[in-house]
Design an enzyme around this catalytic site. Structure first.
Site, mmCIF file in Angstrom:
data_model
loop_
_atom_site.group_PDB
_atom_site.id
_atom_site.type_symbol
_atom_site.label_atom_id
_atom_site.label_comp_id
_atom_site.label_asym_id
_atom_site.label_seq_id
_atom_site.Cartn_x
_atom_site.Cartn_y
_atom_site.Cartn_z
ATOM 1 N N ARG A 89 -18.118 -16.379 39.210
ATOM 2 C CA ARG A 89 -17.868 -14.937 39.070
ATOM 3 C C ARG A 89 -17.511 -14.343 40.432
ATOM 4 O O ARG A 89 -16.674 -13.451 40.533
ATOM 5 C CB ARG A 89 -19.060 -14.222 38.446
ATOM 6 N N ASP A 133 -9.068 7.330 7.010
ATOM 7 C CA ASP A 133 -10.525 7.413 6.934
ATOM 8 C C ASP A 133 -11.176 6.122 7.421
ATOM 9 O O ASP A 133 -12.192 6.148 8.111
ATOM 10 C CB ASP A 133 -10.964 7.680 5.487
ATOM 11 N N GLY A 168 -3.570 -3.033 11.566
ATOM 12 C CA GLY A 168 -3.997 -3.566 10.283
ATOM 13 C C GLY A 168 -5.506 -3.662 10.262
ATOM 14 O O GLY A 168 -6.161 -3.110 9.366
ATOM 15 N N PRO A 169 -6.113 -4.360 11.253
ATOM 16 C CA PRO A 169 -7.570 -4.268 11.391
ATOM 17 C C PRO A 169 -7.926 -2.817 11.741
ATOM 18 O O PRO A 169 -7.563 -2.320 12.817
ATOM 19 C CB PRO A 169 -7.878 -5.221 12.552
ATOM 20 N N LEU A 170 -8.596 -2.130 10.854
ATOM 21 C CA LEU A 170 -8.754 -0.688 11.007
ATOM 22 C C LEU A 170 -9.513 -0.332 12.284
ATOM 23 O O LEU A 170 -10.465 -1.001 12.680
ATOM 24 C CB LEU A 170 -9.446 -0.106 9.779
ATOM 25 N N HIS A 230 -3.913 3.217 -3.612
ATOM 26 C CA HIS A 230 -4.082 2.776 -2.222
ATOM 27 C C HIS A 230 -3.351 1.466 -1.954
ATOM 28 O O HIS A 230 -2.552 1.385 -1.017
ATOM 29 C CB HIS A 230 -5.566 2.591 -1.882
ATOM 30 N N HIS A 248 0.844 -1.198 0.000
ATOM 31 C CA HIS A 248 0.000 0.000 0.000
ATOM 32 C C HIS A 248 0.880 1.250 0.000
ATOM 33 O O HIS A 248 1.223 1.773 1.067
ATOM 34 C CB HIS A 248 -0.903 0.004 1.240
ATOM 35 N N PHE A 259 -21.051 -11.393 25.009
ATOM 36 C CA PHE A 259 -20.569 -10.201 24.330
ATOM 37 C C PHE A 259 -19.077 -10.278 24.015
ATOM 38 O O PHE A 259 -18.486 -9.292 23.557
ATOM 39 C CB PHE A 259 -20.867 -8.955 25.160
ATOM 40 N N ASP A 309 -32.700 -14.255 31.351
ATOM 41 C CA ASP A 309 -32.346 -13.269 30.319
ATOM 42 C C ASP A 309 -32.394 -13.856 28.916
ATOM 43 O O ASP A 309 -32.447 -13.121 27.924
ATOM 44 C CB ASP A 309 -30.961 -12.672 30.586
ATOM 45 N N GLU A 311 -17.658 -2.527 24.842
ATOM 46 C CA GLU A 311 -16.887 -3.764 24.990
ATOM 47 C C GLU A 311 -15.664 -3.808 24.078
ATOM 48 O O GLU A 311 -14.574 -4.190 24.501
ATOM 49 C CB GLU A 311 -17.775 -4.989 24.709
ATOM 50 N N HIS A 359 -28.458 -13.617 25.645
ATOM 51 C CA HIS A 359 -27.404 -13.458 26.645
ATOM 52 C C HIS A 359 -26.765 -14.785 27.053
ATOM 53 O O HIS A 359 -25.824 -14.784 27.844
ATOM 54 C CB HIS A 359 -27.953 -12.754 27.888
#
Length: 658
Positions: free
Chosen positions: A352, A155, A117-119, A259, A28, A432, A464, A406, A468
């Protein structure tokens, strides 16, 4: 230094970029050529880095969020004189065995602060770095910690949803030493940005509490003035740099064609002429090297002065211990004592809650811990009793309220960890984890030992409902390389998992934790058995007829099934399997001793994927093959057949056909 010097310095970036991309016939060139002037001014007039000591703790951080433009970074590192970025690396851009990968990869070459790299990941990770800088500054003062985090973003980075989470968090926390330089070239792969966006980015950043400026990205004095203003402002800053993508290419600049493809031999020659660059491919004049090396010399001088301040500081030992990880030493004995107490007390709590109890020990023993949650503190139980919140008026805290962000949280955790001096964890619901996955994957790819606290790990969360209730999540996370996925069955395993996670230097960890209460089933905690990945929790009374294997909340079910079978004269061993990845690292003899030769039954409130290699052909699986439902926990386990009765019947059926 004169503008003419900086013009030559910038053109050196352009020349190396187009030559390397042409040699690879891949890459690029557009962004590096367009942002070369901005990068040159930034490095020449402002940035403090030491190319001979790339890990200097108080260096400025530079993050190339638009990671596809990696030749910008590699060119700069070569010109600065990084010892691992000689011209052979540049000549072999994107080739096997060289450090100059298609996108910058953390750990492959000195000075690469994070994999991009992952924008959007770069800018979001940089928020974590900038936050870490302010937190460390609050602990150790300006003499030891006072630097900027600079980002070059495109961008695409700003279109990605993670950018919204990141800029919102940065503005809320007032991260004034974060400066983002946006390559505002109005071009995407598909064509002009007008095809896909009408967002006024300056107004968006303004709304999030940022300081915004706009400049001609090819005017060195305007660029310098903007950076000066950004450094002086107490808010994070966005500098919109209006640039021409592929600057200097007579026929391709300003188009999407530049590009992500080599210019072509003829266009490279025309670009040399356009830029007035009268040097062959991969040749840089000594005068240009001299100018770039002066930047490295300035950084080396600043680094040396900092080393002197550190040596004189009464906080030197504490600072260094947090940086090199030796502040973790007290955890070993603290955890050993804690596990012994758990065996004696045998609490029945959700894992938890077991996690929070273990964190009380971890956070009490290690002063560099920092945690948070994506608006689920009371559910994830990630805040311990002595933690205090981080805010823009008080960075001395160690608990971050990430809000419902997240993905941004996970990237910020990477940044906090990468910065150095802090040990980061953060929580949300396991369902999530998909929102965090891009950042979790980068944790694993980079070998950054962030800990992800993922609660409500199955249909066991109850009413839930299926939105979930994780069903496929644990399996999908287990297939990710270099990620340890822990699903502890009780308070002892939860403590062991946390000890492993905190002592890891190059593997992130993910805790899959229950909402429902679980009994303590371990009678001996003298050895960290979770470190083996799987172990025989209860051996059969004699030669095994069947082996019941389970994780997390289903270990209790497997034990009850074994009791039922024992009453019928069927000898069942029970194996707890808190971490598949660690089990795979054990030697063959140990694995064979755990698995045995009898028929095997897996029990987990998730899909079967990943279990097959442990169960073998003569086996059964008690778990999920569909999404869940909204109902009380007892009704759900009965409805989906995840019960001790079902496990016992599966054993009978296997034995009947053996």
């Amino acid at each position: 230094m004169t503008n003419s010097n900086e013009k030559m310095m910038a053109n050196a970036i352009r020349a190396l970029t187009m030559d390397a991309v042409q040699a690879a016939n891949s890459g690029h060139p557009g962004m590096p050529m367009g942002m070369a002037d901005v990068a040159t001014v930034l490095f020449n007039r402002f940035i403090n880095i030491d190319s001979a000591n790339a890990s200097w703790a108080d260096r400025d951080r530079f993050v190339l969020s638009a990671g596809h433009g990696s030749m910008l970074l590699y060119s700069i590192h070569h010109l600065l004189g990084y010892s691992d970025m000689d011209m052979e690396q540049i000549r072999n851009f994107r080739q096997m065995g060289y450090r100059t990968a298609g996108h910058p990869e953390y750990g492959h070459a000195a000075g690469i602060e994070t994999t991009t790299g992952p924008l959007g990941q770069g800018i979001a990770t940089a928020v974590g770095m900038a936050l870490a800088e302010r937190m460390q500054n609050a602990r150790f003062g300006d003499d030891l910690v006072n630097h900027f985090t600079y980002v070059i973003s495109g961008d695409g980075c700003l279109m990605e949803g993670i950018s919204h989470e990141a800029i919102d968090l940065a503005g809320h926390l007032g991260l004034g030493q974060l400066i983002v330089m946006w390559d505002d070239n109005s071009i995407t792969i598909d064509g002009g940005t007008e095809l896909s966006t009408s967002t006024n980015q300056a107004q968006r950043f303004d709304a999030a509490g940022w300081h915004t400026l706009a400049v001609d990205g090819h005017d060195p004095e305007a660029i310098a003035a903007a950076i000066e203003a950004a450094r002086a402002d107490g808010r994070p800053s966005l500098i919109a740099c209006k640039t021409v993508i592929g600057f200097g290419s007579p026929n391709k600049q300003g188009t999407s064609g530049v590009h992500g493809a080599a210019l072509g031999v003829d266009e490279v020659a025309l670009t040399r002429k356009q830029l007035g660059w009268d040097y062959p491919a991969f040749e840089i004049p000594e005068t240009v090297y001299t100018d770039w090396h002066a930047i490295a010399a300035r950084g080396a001088k600043a680094s040396e002065a900092w080393n002197t301040r550190l040596a004189a500081s009464d906080q030197a030992a504490k600072f260094t211990a947090a940086l090199d990880g030796s502040d973790r030493a007290p955890l070993t004995q603290a955890m050993a004592d804690y596990r012994a107490q758990l065996v004696a007390d045998k609490p029945k709590v959700a894992t938890r809650k077991s996690s929070q109890m273990a964190l009380e020990i971890v956070n009490g023993a290690i002063g560099s811990m920092v945690g948070g949650s994506a608006d689920l503190t009371g559910s994830n139980l990630t805040r311990t009793s002595a933690m205090t919140p981080v805010s823009k008026t008080d960075y001395a805290g160690n608990y971050i309220y990430f809000g419902v962000r997240e993905h941004g949280m996970a990237a910020a955790l990477n940044g906090l960890q990468l910065h150095g001096g802090l040990r980061a964890y953060g929580g949300t619901f396991l369902a999530f984890a998909d929102y965090c996955r891009g950042s979790i994957r980068l944790s694993a790819l980079m070998g950054v030992p962030v800990t992800y606290v993922m609660t409500h790990d199955s249909i066991g969360l109850g009413e839930d409902g299926p939105t979930h209730q994780p069903v496929e999540h644990v399996a999908s996370l287990r297939v990710m390389p270099n990620l340890n996925v822990f699903r502890p069955c009780d308070a002892v395993e939860a403590a062991e998992a946390w000890e492993i996670a905190i002592n890891s230097d190059s593997t992130p960890s993910l805790m899959a934790l229950s909402r429902q209460g679980l009994p303590t089933v371990r009678d001996d905690a003298s050895e960290n058995l979770t470190a083996k990945g799987m172990y025989v929790l209860r051996e059969a009374d004699g030669a095994r007829d069947v082996t019941l294997m389970a994780t997390g909340s289903e270990v209790e079910i497997a034990l009850a099934a074994a009791d039922t079978l024992a009453a019928e004269g069927i000898k069942a061993a029970v194996v707890s399997a808190p971490c598949f990845e660690l089990f795979d690292r054990q030697d063959a003899a140990y694995r064979a001793s755990v698995l045995g030769t009898a028929p095997r039954i897996g029990v987990e409130a998730g899909v079967v994927t990943g279990w097959e290699k442990y169960l073998g052909d003569n086996s059964a699986f008690i778990g999920m093959s569909s999404f869940g439902a909204s109902a009380p926990i007892g009704a759900l386990y009965q409805h989906f057949g995840i019960t001790s009765a079902a496990a016992a019947q599966a054993a009978r059926d296997l034995l009947a056909t053996s």
